[in-house]
Design an enzyme around this catalytic site. Structure first.
Site, PDB file in Angstrom:
ATOM      1  N   SER A   1       0.844  -1.195   0.000  1.00 46.05           N
ATOM      2  CA  SER A   1       0.000   0.000   0.000  1.00 46.05           C
ATOM      3  C   SER A   1       0.877   1.242   0.000  1.00 46.05           C
ATOM      4  CB  SER A   1      -0.889   0.006   1.255  1.00 46.05           C
ATOM      5  OG  SER A   1      -1.517   1.256   1.434  1.00 46.05           O
TER       6      SER A   1
ATOM      7  N   TYR B   1      -2.038  -0.779  10.340  1.00 46.38           N
ATOM      8  CA  TYR B   1      -2.124  -1.167   8.927  1.00 46.38           C
ATOM      9  C   TYR B   1      -0.911  -0.647   8.166  1.00 46.38           C
ATOM     10  CZ  TYR B   1      -3.864  -1.296   4.105  1.00 46.38           C
ATOM     11  OH  TYR B   1      -3.999  -1.514   2.752  1.00 46.38           O
TER      12      TYR B   1
END
Length: 274
Positions: A146, A159
């Protein structure tokens, strides 16, 4: 090194029951003619997708039901994959997130995120790299990370950390691999319009999210071209380039305000409904 060619080859997609994984599976089937091994927790969703792709794309599909937060499930899934040595490529897409105040993240949810986003990815990568190193066969792995790995996101701190780990892990490991026909790639998209970002907390961030079809197409092309790291979207790449020249505290402060505002508005909407 020649491009990966997926036609009539077996390709694994984890997290294939929804979102980016499901869309990547569709495009691999319809645009590239790949045979697919679809892995996810939800058997009903996998079976629906299997039926659709076999009937409409005329490819072969296998399904594996597994919870990647459980190491036993991970190992059993890998054992199934390597039977017959048919596997050509793998897209390790499965992941979970948490968007909210870190102080409110339950420890059990943190452990699930760590096991799914980090431990399962490392386990798959270790076993599959060893397989391709020992056989010398052509193939590749695409790990979905990501942009949060590059620019950590406040209110998604764990995350961001998990995605940062797998970015560093994969880009370093690639330089240890000896099989010249094998590649390890990392895909680092920003936010995508998927089931993962459909919650009310993300409501005010929808304008920042990339359509899933575009994200899937760019990811597959980056994988096919064996790119080491790819960030999709011209604006993401340009923005990422210029953000490198700004103080990190300034960038993080601006991001924090945007994400905090979205959370506050979600809370206000929730209070108004109750």
């Amino acid at each position: 090194m020649s491009k990966l060619q997926f036609k009539n080859k077996w390709v694994l997609v984890t997290g294939a029951s929804s979102g980016l994984g499901e869309e990547m599976a569709r495009q691999l089937a319809f645009q590239h003619g790949a045979n697919l091994i679809l892995l996810a927790r939800r058997k009903d969703k996998l079976e629906q997708l299997k039926t659709e792709l076999e009937n409409d794309a005329k490819i072969n599909v296998k399904t594996i039901v597994a919870d990647l937060s459980k190491l036993d499930d991970v190992d059993k899934a890998i054992d199934q994959l390597l039977i017959g040595e048919e596997l050509y490529a793998a897209i390790l897409n499965a992941g979970v997130t948490y968007f909210g105040k870190h102080s409110e993240l339950p420890w059990e949810q943190f452990q699930t995120m760590l096991q799914t986003n980090v431990v399962s990815v490392v386990r798959f990568t270790n076993r599959l790299v060893s397989h391709f190193e020992s056989t010398g066969k052509e193939g590749g792995i695409l790990i979905v990370s990501s942009m949060a790995a590059i620019f950590p996101v406040p209110y998604q701190s764990v995350y961001s950390g998990t995605k940062s780990f797998i970015l560093s892990f994969a880009t370093a490991l690639m330089h240890e691999i000896k099989n010249k026909q094998f590649s390890l790639s990392v895909y680092a998209p920003g936010g995508i319009v998927t089931e993962m970002t459909a919650g009310d907390n993300f409501h005010d961030l929808q304008g920042w999210l990339m359509p899933v079809k575009q994200a899937a197409k760019e990811g597959i092309e980056a994988f096919r071209n064996r790119k080491l790291v790819h960030v999709p979207g011209l604006m993401n790449r340009v923005g990422g380039f210029f953000m490198k020249f700004l103080p990190k505290s300034f960038v993080m402060g601006k991001m924090s305000k945007v994400y905090e505002k979205s959370l506050v508005k979600a809370e206000e909407r929730g209070n108004s409904k109750s």
